[in-house]
Design an enzyme around this catalytic site. Structure first.
Site, PDB file in Angstrom:
ATOM      1  CG  HIS A 225      -2.004   1.020   1.124  1.00 40.26           C
ATOM      2  ND1 HIS A 225      -1.775   2.346   1.408  1.00 40.26           N
ATOM      3  CD2 HIS A 225      -3.296   0.925   0.724  1.00 40.26           C
ATOM      4  CE1 HIS A 225      -2.901   3.022   1.183  1.00 40.26           C
ATOM      5  NE2 HIS A 225      -3.830   2.184   0.776  1.00 40.26           N
TER       6      HIS A 225
ATOM      7  CD  GLU B 228      -5.484   1.687  -3.024  1.00 41.45           C
ATOM      8  OE1 GLU B 228      -6.670   1.803  -2.719  1.00 41.45           O
ATOM      9  OE2 GLU B 228      -4.576   1.580  -2.183  1.00 41.45           O
TER      10      GLU B 228
HETATM   11  P1  13P Z   1      -9.682   6.384   0.317  1.00 42.36           P
HETATM   12  O1  13P Z   1     -10.868   5.609  -0.187  1.00 42.36           O
HETATM   13  O2  13P Z   1      -9.880   6.956   1.696  1.00 42.36           O
HETATM   14  O3  13P Z   1      -9.207   7.391  -0.672  1.00 42.36           O
HETATM   15  O4  13P Z   1      -8.481   5.324   0.506  1.00 42.36           O
HETATM   16  C1  13P Z   1      -8.178   4.481  -0.547  1.00 42.36           C
HETATM   17  C2  13P Z   1      -7.191   3.468  -0.082  1.00 42.36           C
HETATM   18  O5  13P Z   1      -6.081   3.807   0.281  1.00 42.36           O
HETATM   19  C3  13P Z   1      -7.614   2.069  -0.049  1.00 42.36           C
HETATM   20  O6  13P Z   1      -6.529   1.230   0.155  1.00 42.36           O
END
Ligand code: 13P
Length: 247
Positions: A91, A163
């Protein structure tokens, strides 16, 4: 919708009583979507016990070491011992705040696969990298280095989550076009590395997904699901999100 995913990433939020309350809300809830929760180590067993069996419960991380003198670390062997065999690796908060580079991410992935984990492997560019037109190069690097030495017969144990760092927890999701281009690129890159793999590797999107933008985001055909932070912290909001995705 059985090949679609909606995974909550609770990050460092929620205490025991919140989790019990949350789980009550979903007690008899069945979905056509693959649901899951990434939660803190301390609450994994509680979550696993309280949520329906069909939900996959993910650790948010584990050590790159198996055992030994690593104070404060948690190994994937310990997770296995507690019947947890799903984990989120790489992450961006771990990459950026806890200095996990591609090589460390790769070590963790190889270790997890060796111990039969199902993994969500996160990748994504920063705002600076996007503005410098480095997005695809960054994604390709993260994929190639993160999956180094991962074999053909292991890749089906991995889900990728795209992401973009600039969309996480900012309230500003990437546009449907940006997501389409990145996810399409990721899928093609994986296909190039693993041409023999029959099953397509699912690719999720994460970054400010909420019950307002899900109707638009769910139409992006290449996206197999979503990894949701903030909007997964309140049971009503998360249920609303699931229902809108299912519709
Ligand atoms: P948000 O949905 O708060 O932007 O976070 C996304 C995330 O990091 C999921 O792993």
């Amino acid at each position: 919708m059985k090949n679609k995913y909606l995974i909550a990433n609770w990050k460092m939020n929620l205490l025991s009583k919140d989790i019990t309350d949350f789980s009550e809300y979903f007690k008899n809830f069945h979905s056509k979507i693959n649901l899951g929760i990434c939660c803190n180590f301390l609450y994994l067993e509680q979550v696993k016990k309280l949520f329906p069996k069909s939900w996959n419960i993910y650790a948010q991380n584990y050590s790159e070491f198996l055992d030994g003198a690593y104070t404060g670390e948690t190994s994937c062997l310990m997770l296995k011992d507690k019947k947890i065999s799903h984990a989120l690796i790489g992450h961006s908060e771990r990459r950026n705040l806890f200095l996990e580079n591609n090589s460390k991410v790769n070590t963790k992935i190889l270790l997890g696969l060796k111990y039969d984990f199902k993994l969500i492997f996160c990748i994504g560019e920063t705002l600076e990298q996007r503005q410098n037109n480095e997005t695809y190069q960054v994604l390709e690097n993260q994929i190639k280095l993160g999956l180094l030495s991962v074999k053909n017969n292991e890749i089906s144990n991995i889900i990728i989550a795209y992401e973009p760092v600039w969309a996480i927890n900012t309230g500003i999701s990437a546009t449907d076009e940006e997501i389409f281009l990145a996810v399409d690129f990721i899928k093609k890159t994986i296909k190039n590395i693993y041409p023999e793999t029959k099953e397509a590797i699912p690719v999720l999107y994460g970054g400010s997904v909420n019950d307002k933008n899900i109707d638009v985001l769910k139409k992006i055909a290449v996206v197999d699901g979503f990894l949701v932070g903030s909007s997964s912290l309140k049971k009503e909001a998360f249920l609303n999100l699931i229902k809108k995705y299912e519709k």
